[in-house]
Design a protein around this motif. Structure first.
Motif, PDB file in Angstrom:
ATOM      1  N   TRP A   1       0.840  -1.187   0.000  1.00 38.76           N
ATOM      2  CA  TRP A   1       0.000   0.000   0.000  1.00 38.76           C
ATOM      3  C   TRP A   1       0.875   1.236   0.000  1.00 38.76           C
ATOM      4  O   TRP A   1       2.027   1.197   0.377  1.00 38.76           O
ATOM      5  CB  TRP A   1      -0.993   0.015   1.172  1.00 38.76           C
ATOM      6  N   ALA A   2       0.311   2.303  -0.448  1.00 40.53           N
ATOM      7  CA  ALA A   2       0.996   3.597  -0.451  1.00 40.53           C
ATOM      8  C   ALA A   2       0.020   4.658   0.039  1.00 40.53           C
ATOM      9  O   ALA A   2      -1.176   4.586  -0.218  1.00 40.53           O
ATOM     10  CB  ALA A   2       1.502   3.938  -1.845  1.00 40.53           C
TER      11      ALA A   2
ATOM     12  N   PHE B   1       5.668  10.395  -0.368  1.00 36.12           N
ATOM     13  CA  PHE B   1       4.612   9.416  -0.121  1.00 36.12           C
ATOM     14  C   PHE B   1       5.194   8.360   0.806  1.00 36.12           C
ATOM     15  O   PHE B   1       6.404   8.268   1.005  1.00 36.12           O
ATOM     16  CB  PHE B   1       4.078   8.783  -1.415  1.00 36.12           C
ATOM     17  N   THR B   2       4.360   7.525   1.376  1.00 38.33           N
ATOM     18  CA  THR B   2       4.788   6.437   2.247  1.00 38.33           C
ATOM     19  C   THR B   2       4.314   5.133   1.630  1.00 38.33           C
ATOM     20  O   THR B   2       3.158   5.034   1.205  1.00 38.33           O
ATOM     21  CB  THR B   2       4.187   6.586   3.659  1.00 38.33           C
ATOM     22  N   ALA B   3       5.208   4.151   1.572  1.00 36.49           N
ATOM     23  CA  ALA B   3       4.845   2.828   1.044  1.00 36.49           C
ATOM     24  C   ALA B   3       5.156   1.789   2.109  1.00 36.49           C
ATOM     25  O   ALA B   3       6.092   1.944   2.902  1.00 36.49           O
ATOM     26  CB  ALA B   3       5.628   2.530  -0.222  1.00 36.49           C
ATOM     27  N   ALA B   4       4.380   0.720   2.119  1.00 33.58           N
ATOM     28  CA  ALA B   4       4.614  -0.386   3.057  1.00 33.58           C
ATOM     29  C   ALA B   4       4.246  -1.694   2.369  1.00 33.58           C
ATOM     30  O   ALA B   4       3.443  -1.712   1.441  1.00 33.58           O
ATOM     31  CB  ALA B   4       3.774  -0.183   4.314  1.00 33.58           C
TER      32      ALA B   4
ATOM     33  N   ASP C   1      10.309   0.217  -6.976  1.00 29.79           N
ATOM     34  CA  ASP C   1      10.453   0.975  -8.221  1.00 29.79           C
ATOM     35  C   ASP C   1       9.308   1.968  -8.297  1.00 29.79           C
ATOM     36  O   ASP C   1       8.153   1.622  -8.075  1.00 29.79           O
ATOM     37  CB  ASP C   1      10.404   0.043  -9.439  1.00 29.79           C
ATOM     38  N   VAL C   2       9.632   3.195  -8.627  1.00 33.17           N
ATOM     39  CA  VAL C   2       8.633   4.260  -8.717  1.00 33.17           C
ATOM     40  C   VAL C   2       8.629   4.794 -10.136  1.00 33.17           C
ATOM     41  O   VAL C   2       9.674   5.059 -10.715  1.00 33.17           O
ATOM     42  CB  VAL C   2       8.947   5.392  -7.712  1.00 33.17           C
ATOM     43  N   GLY C   3       7.460   4.914 -10.703  1.00 34.70           N
ATOM     44  CA  GLY C   3       7.316   5.459 -12.048  1.00 34.70           C
ATOM     45  C   GLY C   3       6.199   6.492 -12.069  1.00 34.70           C
ATOM     46  O   GLY C   3       5.367   6.551 -11.167  1.00 34.70           O
TER      47      GLY C   3
END
Length: 181
Positions: free
Chosen positions: A143-144, A152-155, A168-170
């Motif tokens: 989730w982000a 942003f926060t991702a887990a 990876d972020v696009g």
């Protein structure tokens, strides 16, 4: 009339100098000649290489050389093994190779002998075979937080056998445009 040939195979107890006297005689007299032979004592073989233990992964070759001392030179042999397949041994050189199949995961043993006139000795060498590592599964829960222009926060959930994680972020769904460096 003889051939004038003598064959002598000394027993182990005859080590040292041995003397033979050869005589020939006829009606004119006797002639003799003394021949001295030095017999070298045999020494029991002793392993000097290939003891291990060794380790490898299924499908990956391990190689070593089995060697032994002794007089006369010891004759090497592979007497037994617990491996299912994938091994080869060349007694003349002592070269041993083993590429274990997946079925051989665990510890496999190879029993070698070295023999000569003075005796026979045995050496058991072990090879620990590990399973081929498998890639971890993808995290199941990801989730982000709400994204904005800068953060942003991702887990994600942990995954068994994972040693690190990468995100990876696009800027689009195909990841064909980068998200920055």
């Amino acid at each position: 009339a003889g051939t004038g040939q003598l064959t002598y195979t000394p027993p182990q107890a005859d080590a040292g100098t041995r003397t033979f006297t050869f005589s020939a005689s006829n009606s004119q007299g006797t002639a003799s000649q003394v021949v001295t032979v030095t017999v070298t004592a045999a020494t029991a073989p002793a392993f000097t290489g290939g003891a291990g233990p060794y380790s490898t992964t299924a499908g990956v070759a391990v190689a070593f050389t089995v060697s032994a001392s002794g007089t006369p030179a010891a004759t090497l042999a592979l007497q037994s093994q617990t491996a299912s397949s994938g091994y080869s041994f060349t007694p003349a050189t002592g070269a041993f190779t083993y590429t274990p199949p997946e079925a051989d995961v665990g510890t496999r043993t190879f029993t070698f002998t070295a023999a000569n006139a003075a005796g026979t000795v045995t050496q058991t060498t072990s090879v620990a075979v590990s399973a081929v590592p498998t890639a971890p599964a993808a995290p199941a829960a990801i989730w982000a937080s709400v994204t904005n222009a800068t953060t942003f926060t991702a887990a994600w959930s942990t995954v068994s056998n994972a040693t690190s994680y990468r995100l990876d972020v696009g800027t689009n769904n195909t990841f064909s445009a980068g998200g920055g460096g």
